[in-house]
Design a protein around this motif. Structure first.
Motif, mmCIF file in Angstrom:
data_model
loop_
_atom_site.group_PDB
_atom_site.id
_atom_site.type_symbol
_atom_site.label_atom_id
_atom_site.label_comp_id
_atom_site.label_asym_id
_atom_site.label_seq_id
_atom_site.Cartn_x
_atom_site.Cartn_y
_atom_site.Cartn_z
ATOM 1 N N PHE A 1 -16.907 -69.436 -10.488
ATOM 2 C CA PHE A 1 -17.684 -68.325 -10.868
ATOM 3 C C PHE A 1 -16.589 -67.386 -11.896
ATOM 4 N N ASP A 2 -16.916 -66.369 -12.514
ATOM 5 C CA ASP A 2 -16.202 -65.612 -13.116
ATOM 6 C C ASP A 2 -15.438 -64.736 -11.935
ATOM 7 N N ALA A 3 -14.362 -64.189 -12.305
ATOM 8 C CA ALA A 3 -13.637 -63.338 -11.514
ATOM 9 C C ALA A 3 -12.915 -62.129 -12.132
ATOM 10 N N VAL A 4 -12.964 -60.795 -11.447
ATOM 11 C CA VAL A 4 -12.393 -59.783 -12.009
ATOM 12 C C VAL A 4 -11.161 -59.432 -11.185
ATOM 13 N N LEU A 5 -9.986 -59.379 -11.604
ATOM 14 C CA LEU A 5 -8.801 -58.834 -10.921
ATOM 15 C C LEU A 5 -8.492 -57.198 -11.055
ATOM 16 N N GLN A 6 -8.499 -56.630 -10.006
ATOM 17 C CA GLN A 6 -7.925 -55.063 -10.209
ATOM 18 C C GLN A 6 -6.593 -54.943 -9.606
ATOM 19 N N ILE A 7 -5.775 -54.586 -10.375
ATOM 20 C CA ILE A 7 -4.561 -54.482 -9.552
ATOM 21 C C ILE A 7 -4.328 -53.057 -9.161
ATOM 22 N N VAL A 8 -4.406 -52.709 -8.090
ATOM 23 C CA VAL A 8 -4.170 -51.557 -7.184
ATOM 24 C C VAL A 8 -2.749 -50.978 -6.767
ATOM 25 N N ASP A 9 -1.652 -51.460 -6.881
ATOM 26 C CA ASP A 9 -0.472 -51.363 -6.359
ATOM 27 C C ASP A 9 0.267 -52.364 -7.043
ATOM 28 N N GLY A 10 1.379 -51.890 -7.967
ATOM 29 C CA GLY A 10 2.513 -52.737 -8.438
ATOM 30 C C GLY A 10 2.152 -53.524 -9.791
ATOM 31 N N GLU B 1 -5.163 -70.114 -18.377
ATOM 32 C CA GLU B 1 -5.058 -71.182 -19.628
ATOM 33 C C GLU B 1 -3.785 -71.209 -20.379
ATOM 34 N N GLY B 2 -2.731 -71.136 -19.648
ATOM 35 C CA GLY B 2 -1.411 -71.174 -20.347
ATOM 36 C C GLY B 2 -0.854 -69.930 -20.736
ATOM 37 N N GLU B 3 -1.617 -68.946 -20.808
ATOM 38 C CA GLU B 3 -1.080 -67.671 -21.440
ATOM 39 C C GLU B 3 -0.632 -66.579 -20.147
ATOM 40 N N LEU B 4 0.331 -65.649 -20.267
ATOM 41 C CA LEU B 4 0.920 -65.090 -19.486
ATOM 42 C C LEU B 4 0.269 -63.651 -19.614
ATOM 43 N N TYR B 5 -0.212 -62.907 -18.579
ATOM 44 C CA TYR B 5 -0.415 -61.381 -18.551
ATOM 45 C C TYR B 5 0.174 -60.648 -17.282
ATOM 46 N N HIS B 6 0.398 -59.329 -17.709
ATOM 47 C CA HIS B 6 1.236 -58.831 -16.652
ATOM 48 C C HIS B 6 0.360 -57.282 -16.307
ATOM 49 N N PRO B 7 -0.882 -57.505 -15.808
ATOM 50 C CA PRO B 7 -1.381 -56.243 -15.633
ATOM 51 C C PRO B 7 -0.815 -55.202 -14.403
ATOM 52 N N LYS B 8 -0.759 -53.797 -14.544
ATOM 53 C CA LYS B 8 -0.222 -53.152 -13.628
ATOM 54 C C LYS B 8 -1.365 -52.414 -13.066
ATOM 55 N N ALA B 9 -0.914 -51.561 -12.009
ATOM 56 C CA ALA B 9 -1.762 -50.862 -10.978
ATOM 57 C C ALA B 9 -2.728 -49.950 -12.017
ATOM 58 N N GLY B 10 -3.945 -50.114 -11.508
ATOM 59 C CA GLY B 10 -5.133 -49.243 -12.521
ATOM 60 C C GLY B 10 -5.681 -50.139 -13.529
ATOM 61 N N GLU B 11 -5.037 -51.511 -13.948
ATOM 62 C CA GLU B 11 -5.605 -52.315 -14.885
ATOM 63 C C GLU B 11 -6.398 -53.431 -14.335
ATOM 64 N N MET B 12 -7.061 -53.939 -15.130
ATOM 65 C CA MET B 12 -7.997 -55.056 -14.736
ATOM 66 C C MET B 12 -7.943 -56.291 -15.697
ATOM 67 N N ILE B 13 -8.319 -57.619 -15.242
ATOM 68 C CA ILE B 13 -8.219 -58.563 -15.983
ATOM 69 C C ILE B 13 -9.428 -59.436 -15.612
ATOM 70 N N ILE B 14 -10.101 -60.146 -16.475
ATOM 71 C CA ILE B 14 -11.173 -60.932 -16.326
ATOM 72 C C ILE B 14 -10.938 -62.578 -16.165
ATOM 73 N N ILE B 15 -11.100 -63.291 -15.499
ATOM 74 C CA ILE B 15 -10.880 -64.774 -15.528
ATOM 75 C C ILE B 15 -12.198 -65.492 -15.472
ATOM 76 N N PRO B 16 -12.315 -66.038 -16.735
ATOM 77 C CA PRO B 16 -13.619 -66.778 -16.965
ATOM 78 C C PRO B 16 -13.859 -68.161 -15.936
ATOM 79 N N GLN B 17 -15.071 -68.397 -15.619
ATOM 80 C CA GLN B 17 -15.444 -69.388 -14.763
ATOM 81 C C GLN B 17 -14.779 -70.676 -15.334
ATOM 82 N N GLY B 18 -14.069 -71.536 -14.356
ATOM 83 C CA GLY B 18 -13.541 -72.592 -14.813
ATOM 84 C C GLY B 18 -12.016 -72.621 -15.569
ATOM 85 N N ALA B 19 -11.805 -71.427 -15.797
ATOM 86 C CA ALA B 19 -10.441 -71.512 -16.353
ATOM 87 C C ALA B 19 -9.291 -71.570 -15.456
ATOM 88 N N LEU B 20 -8.225 -72.562 -15.798
ATOM 89 C CA LEU B 20 -7.038 -72.709 -15.012
ATOM 90 C C LEU B 20 -6.167 -71.481 -15.037
#
Length: 84
Positions: free
Chosen positions: A31-40, A47-66
């Protein structure tokens, strides 16, 4: 630490707390997923790309993505899985 906050037929919401050095290894989700960083700050690989979300930011992970989660420092996130 994993704490399910809500589990409905169409959505689940889970609070994760990571200590420095902890990680979730490469995996996929049906399923699609939403990650919301609440602290740190997190390190999220999608899919091989690095992201560094911080507190207050969100990132979406598409269904089936490694993806993986790595904690260089302590952080907390809310994972919302959207089913259907």
């Amino acid at each position: 630490v994993i704490n399910p906050l809500s589990r409905l037929h169409t959505v689940s919401i889970t609070l994760f707390a990571f200590d420095a050095g902890q990680r979730l290894s490469d995996h996929t989700a049906p399923f699609d997923a939403v990650l919301q960083i609440v602290d740190g700050e997190a390190e999220i690989m999608i899919e091989g790309e690095l992201y560094h979300p911080k507190a207050g930011e969100m990132i979406i992970i598409p269904q089936g993505a490694l993806h993986a989660v790595n904690a260089h420092q302590r952080f907390k996130m809310i994972l919302t899985m959207i089913r259907g």
